[in-house]
Design a protein around this motif. Structure first.
Motif, PDB file in Angstrom:
ATOM      1  N   ALA A   1       0.822  -1.211   0.000  1.00  0.00           N
ATOM      2  CA  ALA A   1       0.000   0.000   0.000  1.00  0.00           C
ATOM      3  C   ALA A   1       0.855   1.260   0.000  1.00  0.00           C
ATOM      4  N   GLN A   2       1.954   1.246   0.748  1.00  0.00           N
ATOM      5  CA  GLN A   2       2.831   2.412   0.781  1.00  0.00           C
ATOM      6  C   GLN A   2       3.497   2.669  -0.557  1.00  0.00           C
ATOM      7  N   ALA A   3       3.649   1.628  -1.363  1.00  0.00           N
ATOM      8  CA  ALA A   3       4.245   1.789  -2.697  1.00  0.00           C
ATOM      9  C   ALA A   3       3.254   2.332  -3.715  1.00  0.00           C
ATOM     10  N   HIS A   4       1.956   2.408  -3.327  1.00  0.00           N
ATOM     11  CA  HIS A   4       0.910   2.924  -4.228  1.00  0.00           C
ATOM     12  C   HIS A   4       0.059   3.943  -3.470  1.00  0.00           C
ATOM     13  N   PRO A   5       0.636   5.087  -3.128  1.00  0.00           N
ATOM     14  CA  PRO A   5      -0.097   6.072  -2.311  1.00  0.00           C
ATOM     15  C   PRO A   5      -1.373   6.544  -2.994  1.00  0.00           C
TER      16      PRO A   5
ATOM     17  N   GLY B   1      -1.472 -21.889  -1.848  1.00  0.00           N
ATOM     18  CA  GLY B   1      -2.169 -21.079  -0.854  1.00  0.00           C
ATOM     19  C   GLY B   1      -3.324 -20.320  -1.461  1.00  0.00           C
ATOM     20  N   SER B   2      -4.013 -19.582  -0.609  1.00  0.00           N
ATOM     21  CA  SER B   2      -5.171 -18.819  -1.059  1.00  0.00           C
ATOM     22  C   SER B   2      -4.752 -17.429  -1.514  1.00  0.00           C
ATOM     23  N   SER B   3      -5.676 -16.715  -2.113  1.00  0.00           N
ATOM     24  CA  SER B   3      -5.369 -15.350  -2.576  1.00  0.00           C
ATOM     25  C   SER B   3      -5.018 -14.421  -1.424  1.00  0.00           C
ATOM     26  N   ALA B   4      -5.466 -14.762  -0.212  1.00  0.00           N
ATOM     27  CA  ALA B   4      -5.203 -13.886   0.924  1.00  0.00           C
ATOM     28  C   ALA B   4      -3.762 -13.965   1.398  1.00  0.00           C
ATOM     29  N   ASP B   5      -3.079 -15.103   1.153  1.00  0.00           N
ATOM     30  CA  ASP B   5      -1.721 -15.203   1.669  1.00  0.00           C
ATOM     31  C   ASP B   5      -0.668 -15.333   0.575  1.00  0.00           C
ATOM     32  N   ARG B   6      -1.036 -15.180  -0.668  1.00  0.00           N
ATOM     33  CA  ARG B   6      -0.049 -15.143  -1.734  1.00  0.00           C
ATOM     34  C   ARG B   6       0.617 -13.772  -1.793  1.00  0.00           C
ATOM     35  N   SER B   7       1.855 -13.737  -2.232  1.00  0.00           N
ATOM     36  CA  SER B   7       2.566 -12.464  -2.355  1.00  0.00           C
ATOM     37  C   SER B   7       2.509 -11.942  -3.783  1.00  0.00           C
ATOM     38  N   GLY B   8       1.569 -12.441  -4.568  1.00  0.00           N
ATOM     39  CA  GLY B   8       1.494 -12.096  -5.985  1.00  0.00           C
ATOM     40  C   GLY B   8       0.949 -10.704  -6.242  1.00  0.00           C
ATOM     41  N   ARG B   9       0.490 -10.506  -7.445  1.00  0.00           N
ATOM     42  CA  ARG B   9       0.139  -9.186  -7.949  1.00  0.00           C
ATOM     43  C   ARG B   9      -1.220  -8.722  -7.446  1.00  0.00           C
ATOM     44  N   TRP B  10      -1.275  -7.412  -7.152  1.00  0.00           N
ATOM     45  CA  TRP B  10      -2.526  -6.724  -6.861  1.00  0.00           C
ATOM     46  C   TRP B  10      -2.858  -5.814  -8.031  1.00  0.00           C
ATOM     47  N   ASP B  11      -4.138  -5.613  -8.282  1.00  0.00           N
ATOM     48  CA  ASP B  11      -4.582  -4.634  -9.287  1.00  0.00           C
ATOM     49  C   ASP B  11      -4.911  -3.344  -8.565  1.00  0.00           C
ATOM     50  N   TRP B  12      -4.237  -2.245  -8.947  1.00  0.00           N
ATOM     51  CA  TRP B  12      -4.324  -0.985  -8.207  1.00  0.00           C
ATOM     52  C   TRP B  12      -5.165   0.047  -8.931  1.00  0.00           C
ATOM     53  N   GLY B  13      -5.793   0.897  -8.146  1.00  0.00           N
ATOM     54  CA  GLY B  13      -6.575   1.985  -8.736  1.00  0.00           C
ATOM     55  C   GLY B  13      -7.230   2.838  -7.671  1.00  0.00           C
ATOM     56  N   ALA B  14      -7.667   4.014  -8.051  1.00  0.00           N
ATOM     57  CA  ALA B  14      -8.444   4.862  -7.145  1.00  0.00           C
ATOM     58  C   ALA B  14      -9.776   4.181  -6.893  1.00  0.00           C
ATOM     59  N   ALA B  15     -10.197   4.119  -5.631  1.00  0.00           N
ATOM     60  CA  ALA B  15     -11.398   3.349  -5.280  1.00  0.00           C
ATOM     61  C   ALA B  15     -12.166   4.039  -4.169  1.00  0.00           C
TER      62      ALA B  15
END
Length: 527
Positions: free
Chosen positions: A54-58, A281-295
């Motif tokens: 989150a800090q990397a995507h203010p 593992g599940s999506s909650a504990d994977r370190s993979g990619r998030w899709d970012w945007g204003a929400a």
């Protein structure tokens, strides 16, 4: 209400209370202390990674689509197991079945290690759950509240019918919101309730559904919505009824029962298949990619359940209308219960007329769990097609394996609620496109400006509307015949071969006849 009707209603209420005098009644004077979301806490690797992302995507929020039912269940379990300070749940349904008891056991385990748990449930479908909810509430770290509760705590159908007769204007309005928020750092928002049918664990009906797991500023917004409902005039502690409440001994027995249920679940074929399907593992504990945007979170005011609150009834609808107004190229709507009404049909016609491709996925008659709602939709089907709207109806997929393939559910009924505009702006939430969601129930969801997230939701739509998964409905005008009078045709693919139908496919003549009769009833505003 006229003055003459007041004595009649009072007399009816008095009679009702006399009949139910042996039952517990709601104490409206019960203390309801205000509580609010706790500040975020970072005490686990999962939380630290979320904070770093989150800090990397203010100013932006990150999202992962939970289209697989097993993934959606495991994500909730993982979040509960990693919770360090708080868990807030808001649901329309929290079933006392295998997955409901599993999650309840994980919530109890979290409370045992000091996590504060707040559980807010709509009261309409609370029947067998009363002992479980009472026992959980007996834990010092768990509080359960019921939203818009019945005045008399008698869960029989005749009792509910009597109370609806007297107090239907209020009881017909329900809280349909769905959110699961942990440590004010993670939240799950979307269409799923808590119960076997939503996670492919049941033996009867399975839903094809969709949630998003989110981090970033959107989480605090979700917590704010939860707090508004939790502290509203319509939310009452489960202890607000004049009955003998659960004790530490009841809680101890429930703990033992839930632990046994969790062990039984862990040994089930479902659990083993779930683990086999999720090797990383599940999506909650994977370190993979998030899709970012204003929400932003969009939600109705909890006071919408008060009869006559029409202004508040339109809060979320206005946000979605603004999304549609801005459309320039394409709109994809997923709604299991889709009743646009005359105004909605005309509005979608105007979108199509200005060159916007409008596509809708809803349930077929064979797949729906609400035939009356399908009757309301069928009334507008031909007009929608005549105006250029593309219609797809989910096929029933009963008999398929209980584990997802290609990221979609094996369910027989659609339950997801999404909207994508111009392959960029996305809504995921609890709101159906029908009169009940617009005018009676409270609803919530998230609106996200993210082409990456939009692509994933569109992939869900594209997969669900493939000929193997959905019927495409079209008009087939004959020579000299207007589109408005043209017969309809349903087409799908069976074993690689395209098959066409001239009526609702995979349904009996009797079921079609019942729906035809329902179309004549003046009940659309209640659907």
């Amino acid at each position: 209400m006229s003055a003459s009707s007041i004595p009649v209603r009072i007399a009816c209420l008095a009679g009702l209370l006399a009949v139910l005098s042996a039952c517990a009644t709601l104490r409206t004077d019960v203390p309801r202390p205000v509580s609010n979301a706790l500040p975020p806490t970072v005490q686990s690797p999962l939380a630290r990674e979320a904070q770093r992302q989150a800090q990397a995507h203010p100013g932006q929020s990150g999202f992962r689509v939970l289209s697989g039912n097993t993934d959606a269940l495991m994500s909730r379990i993982v979040l509960a197991d990693h919770a360090a300070r708080s868990i807030d749940l808001q649901y329309y349904i929290f079933a006392d079945d295998a997955t409901g008891r599993l999650l309840a056991q994980r919530l109890l385990a979290a409370a045992d290690r000091g996590v504060r748990v707040r559980l807010l449930l709509d009261d309409l479908d609370v029947i067998e759950q009363d002992p479980l909810l009472d026992a959980l509430d007996a834990h010092p770290n768990i509080e359960v509240r019921l939203f818009n509760p019945f005045r008399v705590r008698n869960r029989s159908l005749w009792s509910k019918a009597l109370q609806f007769t007297v107090d239907g204007a209020r009881l017909n309005r329900r809280m349909h919101n769905k959110s699961f928020t942990v440590d004010n750092l993670f939240t799950v928002v979307g269409g799923r309730n808590i119960g076997d049918a939503y996670f492919d664990a049941g033996n009867e009906i399975h839903f094809r559904d969709l949630d998003v797991l989110a981090i970033g500023p959107i989480v605090e917004q979700t917590s704010d919505v939860f707090d508004r409902y939790w502290n509203s005039d319509a939310a009452f502690p489960v202890t607000a009824y004049d009955v003998h409440h659960a004790t530490a001994r009841n809680l101890s027995r429930t703990r033992t029962t839930l632990q046994g249920a969790a062990r039984e679940f862990a040994e089930s074929d479902y659990a083993q298949a779930m683990l086999d399907a999720l090797p990383d593992g599940s999506s909650a504990d994977r370190s993979g990619r998030w899709d970012w945007g204003a929400a932003r979170v969009v939600a109705d005011d909890p006071a919408k359940v008060e009869p006559g609150e029409k202004r508040r009834a339109l809060l979320l609808t206005h946000d979605l209308r603004a999304m549609l107004d801005a459309a320039t190229t394409n709109v994809q709507i997923v709604s299991p219960y889709f009743i646009p009404g005359r105004n909605g049909v005309e509005y979608l016609h105007t979108l199509a007329a200005r060159g916007v491709k409008v596509s809708v996925l809803t349930n077929s008659l064979a797949a729906t769990d609400e035939a009356a709602v399908h009757a309301g939709y069928a009334r507008y089907r031909r007009a929608l097609l005549a105006g250029g709207v593309e219609l797809y109806e989910l096929r029933p997929l009963g008999g398929a394996p209980p584990i997802e393939a290609h990221g979609t559910s094996s369910g027989i009924s659609l339950h997801a609620k999404t909207l994508v505009v111009d392959a960029r702006e996305v809504f995921v939430g609890s709101m159906n496109m029908d009169p009940r969601s617009r005018l009676l129930n409270t609803e919530m969801g998230v609106i996200v400006d993210s082409p990456a997230l939009a692509r994933r939701i569109m992939q869900f739509f594209d997969s669900a509307t493939q000929p193997e998964n959905a019927f495409k409905v079209e008009l087939v005008p004959r020579a000299g015949q207007s589109a408005a009078r043209a017969p309809m045709r349903w087409s799908a693919r069976y074993d690689g071969r395209t098959v066409e139908f001239d009526h609702d496919p995979e349904t009996s003549a009797a079921r079609r006849a019942r729906v035809a009769l329902m179309r004549l009833l003046p009940i659309e505003s209640l659907l």
